[in-house]
Motif scaffolding. Sequence first.
Motif, PDB file in Angstrom:
ATOM      1  N   TYR A  12       0.812  -1.215   0.000  1.00 57.09           N
ATOM      2  CA  TYR A  12       0.000   0.000   0.000  1.00 57.09           C
ATOM      3  C   TYR A  12       0.848   1.269   0.000  1.00 57.09           C
ATOM      4  O   TYR A  12       0.316   2.369   0.082  1.00 57.09           O
ATOM      5  CB  TYR A  12      -0.939   0.012   1.207  1.00 57.09           C
ATOM      6  CG  TYR A  12      -2.138  -0.881   1.024  1.00 57.09           C
ATOM      7  CD1 TYR A  12      -3.215  -0.479   0.242  1.00 57.09           C
ATOM      8  CD2 TYR A  12      -2.204  -2.122   1.638  1.00 57.09           C
ATOM      9  CE1 TYR A  12      -4.319  -1.292   0.073  1.00 57.09           C
ATOM     10  CE2 TYR A  12      -3.312  -2.949   1.471  1.00 57.09           C
ATOM     11  CZ  TYR A  12      -4.361  -2.517   0.688  1.00 57.09           C
ATOM     12  OH  TYR A  12      -5.454  -3.326   0.523  1.00 57.09           O
ATOM     13  N   LEU A  36     -12.660   6.849   3.970  1.00 54.76           N
ATOM     14  CA  LEU A  36     -11.464   6.072   4.302  1.00 54.76           C
ATOM     15  C   LEU A  36     -11.385   4.851   3.393  1.00 54.76           C
ATOM     16  O   LEU A  36     -12.418   4.296   2.989  1.00 54.76           O
ATOM     17  CB  LEU A  36     -11.481   5.642   5.769  1.00 54.76           C
ATOM     18  CG  LEU A  36     -11.330   6.780   6.775  1.00 54.76           C
ATOM     19  CD1 LEU A  36     -11.501   6.257   8.198  1.00 54.76           C
ATOM     20  CD2 LEU A  36      -9.982   7.459   6.634  1.00 54.76           C
ATOM     21  N   GLN A  37     -10.152   4.435   3.076  1.00 58.62           N
ATOM     22  CA  GLN A  37      -9.933   3.320   2.172  1.00 58.62           C
ATOM     23  C   GLN A  37      -8.890   2.374   2.750  1.00 58.62           C
ATOM     24  O   GLN A  37      -8.033   2.792   3.538  1.00 58.62           O
ATOM     25  CB  GLN A  37      -9.436   3.826   0.828  1.00 58.62           C
ATOM     26  CG  GLN A  37     -10.377   4.739   0.107  1.00 58.62           C
ATOM     27  CD  GLN A  37      -9.779   5.247  -1.196  1.00 58.62           C
ATOM     28  OE1 GLN A  37      -8.684   4.882  -1.599  1.00 58.62           O
ATOM     29  NE2 GLN A  37     -10.518   6.113  -1.871  1.00 58.62           N
ATOM     30  N   ASP A  40      -5.084   3.229   4.035  1.00 58.59           N
ATOM     31  CA  ASP A  40      -4.915   4.477   4.779  1.00 58.59           C
ATOM     32  C   ASP A  40      -4.309   4.166   6.144  1.00 58.59           C
ATOM     33  O   ASP A  40      -4.450   3.051   6.658  1.00 58.59           O
ATOM     34  CB  ASP A  40      -6.258   5.179   4.989  1.00 58.59           C
ATOM     35  CG  ASP A  40      -6.859   5.735   3.701  1.00 58.59           C
ATOM     36  OD1 ASP A  40      -6.139   5.847   2.692  1.00 58.59           O
ATOM     37  OD2 ASP A  40      -8.066   6.055   3.725  1.00 58.59           O
ATOM     38  N   TYR A  73      -5.395  11.206   8.600  1.00 59.04           N
ATOM     39  CA  TYR A  73      -4.829   9.962   8.081  1.00 59.04           C
ATOM     40  C   TYR A  73      -3.865  10.255   6.942  1.00 59.04           C
ATOM     41  O   TYR A  73      -3.830  11.366   6.408  1.00 59.04           O
ATOM     42  CB  TYR A  73      -5.942   9.004   7.636  1.00 59.04           C
ATOM     43  CG  TYR A  73      -6.800   9.515   6.499  1.00 59.04           C
ATOM     44  CD1 TYR A  73      -6.553   9.116   5.190  1.00 59.04           C
ATOM     45  CD2 TYR A  73      -7.850  10.385   6.723  1.00 59.04           C
ATOM     46  CE1 TYR A  73      -7.342   9.579   4.141  1.00 59.04           C
ATOM     47  CE2 TYR A  73      -8.649  10.849   5.690  1.00 59.04           C
ATOM     48  CZ  TYR A  73      -8.382  10.438   4.393  1.00 59.04           C
ATOM     49  OH  TYR A  73      -9.156  10.900   3.365  1.00 59.04           O
ATOM     50  N   GLU A  74      -3.082   9.252   6.604  1.00 54.98           N
ATOM     51  CA  GLU A  74      -2.155   9.356   5.478  1.00 54.98           C
ATOM     52  C   GLU A  74      -2.574   8.376   4.406  1.00 54.98           C
ATOM     53  O   GLU A  74      -2.968   7.250   4.705  1.00 54.98           O
ATOM     54  CB  GLU A  74      -0.724   9.059   5.923  1.00 54.98           C
ATOM     55  CG  GLU A  74      -0.175  10.130   6.835  1.00 54.98           C
ATOM     56  CD  GLU A  74       1.267   9.888   7.231  1.00 54.98           C
ATOM     57  OE1 GLU A  74       1.901   8.950   6.713  1.00 54.98           O
ATOM     58  OE2 GLU A  74       1.756  10.636   8.089  1.00 54.98           O
ATOM     59  N   ARG A  75      -2.518   8.852   3.169  1.00 56.53           N
ATOM     60  CA  ARG A  75      -2.792   8.013   2.006  1.00 56.53           C
ATOM     61  C   ARG A  75      -1.750   8.346   0.953  1.00 56.53           C
ATOM     62  O   ARG A  75      -1.601   9.512   0.581  1.00 56.53           O
ATOM     63  CB  ARG A  75      -4.193   8.268   1.462  1.00 56.53           C
ATOM     64  CG  ARG A  75      -4.509   7.429   0.226  1.00 56.53           C
ATOM     65  CD  ARG A  75      -5.865   7.742  -0.358  1.00 56.53           C
ATOM     66  NE  ARG A  75      -6.910   7.402   0.594  1.00 56.53           N
ATOM     67  CZ  ARG A  75      -8.127   7.941   0.563  1.00 56.53           C
ATOM     68  NH1 ARG A  75      -8.441   8.841  -0.349  1.00 56.53           N
ATOM     69  NH2 ARG A  75      -9.032   7.588   1.459  1.00 56.53           N
ATOM     70  N   ARG A  79      -0.935  13.633   3.805  1.00 57.08           N
ATOM     71  CA  ARG A  79      -1.797  13.745   4.992  1.00 57.08           C
ATOM     72  C   ARG A  79      -3.142  14.323   4.577  1.00 57.08           C
ATOM     73  O   ARG A  79      -3.205  15.286   3.820  1.00 57.08           O
ATOM     74  CB  ARG A  79      -1.131  14.649   6.026  1.00 57.08           C
ATOM     75  CG  ARG A  79      -1.894  14.674   7.323  1.00 57.08           C
ATOM     76  CD  ARG A  79      -0.995  14.415   8.450  1.00 57.08           C
ATOM     77  NE  ARG A  79      -1.724  14.469   9.707  1.00 57.08           N
ATOM     78  CZ  ARG A  79      -1.160  14.314  10.850  1.00 57.08           C
ATOM     79  NH1 ARG A  79       0.132  14.107  10.907  1.00 57.08           N
ATOM     80  NH2 ARG A  79      -1.853  14.352  11.950  1.00 57.08           N
ATOM     81  N   ARG A  80      -4.207  13.708   5.088  1.00 62.23           N
ATOM     82  CA  ARG A  80      -5.561  14.132   4.769  1.00 62.23           C
ATOM     83  C   ARG A  80      -6.393  14.120   6.044  1.00 62.23           C
ATOM     84  O   ARG A  80      -5.957  13.593   7.062  1.00 62.23           O
ATOM     85  CB  ARG A  80      -6.201  13.180   3.759  1.00 62.23           C
ATOM     86  CG  ARG A  80      -5.438  13.062   2.467  1.00 62.23           C
ATOM     87  CD  ARG A  80      -5.957  11.926   1.639  1.00 62.23           C
ATOM     88  NE  ARG A  80      -5.195  11.775   0.420  1.00 62.23           N
ATOM     89  CZ  ARG A  80      -5.712  11.679  -0.779  1.00 62.23           C
ATOM     90  NH1 ARG A  80      -7.016  11.731  -0.947  1.00 62.23           N
ATOM     91  NH2 ARG A  80      -4.953  11.543  -1.838  1.00 62.23           N
TER      92      ARG A  80
END
Length: 91
Positions: A12, A36-37, A40, A73-75, A79-80
Motif C-alpha cells: 500500500y 477512508l480506504q 490508509d 490519516y495518510e494516504r 496527509r488528509r
Amino acid sequence: VDEQDDMVLRRYGVTSQAGAFVAGVQPGTSADVAGLQPGDVIVAIDGAAVSSKEDVGKVIRSKKAGDRLEIDYERSGQRRSATVELGRRGN
C-alpha cells in the motif's frame, strides 16, 4: 511489525510505522461514508495521536452514535482529514 505485515504495508506504499493501518472498510459504515480506504493510516483522532488500532478502538468505544470525530490519516504519503459521524454499533 512482522514480515507479513511489512509486505502488506509496502504493497500500500505505507512508509510510516506510526498510526493505525486500515486493512479494510465495510461498505456503508461510517468509515466508508467518510471516504477512508484500505491502505490508509490513521494518525490522529480529534487532534490526539494514534499509534495503533487499539487506540482507535478506545476512542470509538468512548463515544456514542451520532458523535463526530475528526480523523487525520495518510494516504499515498499525503496527509488528509475527514469527519466521521459514528453510527450505531452492531450487535
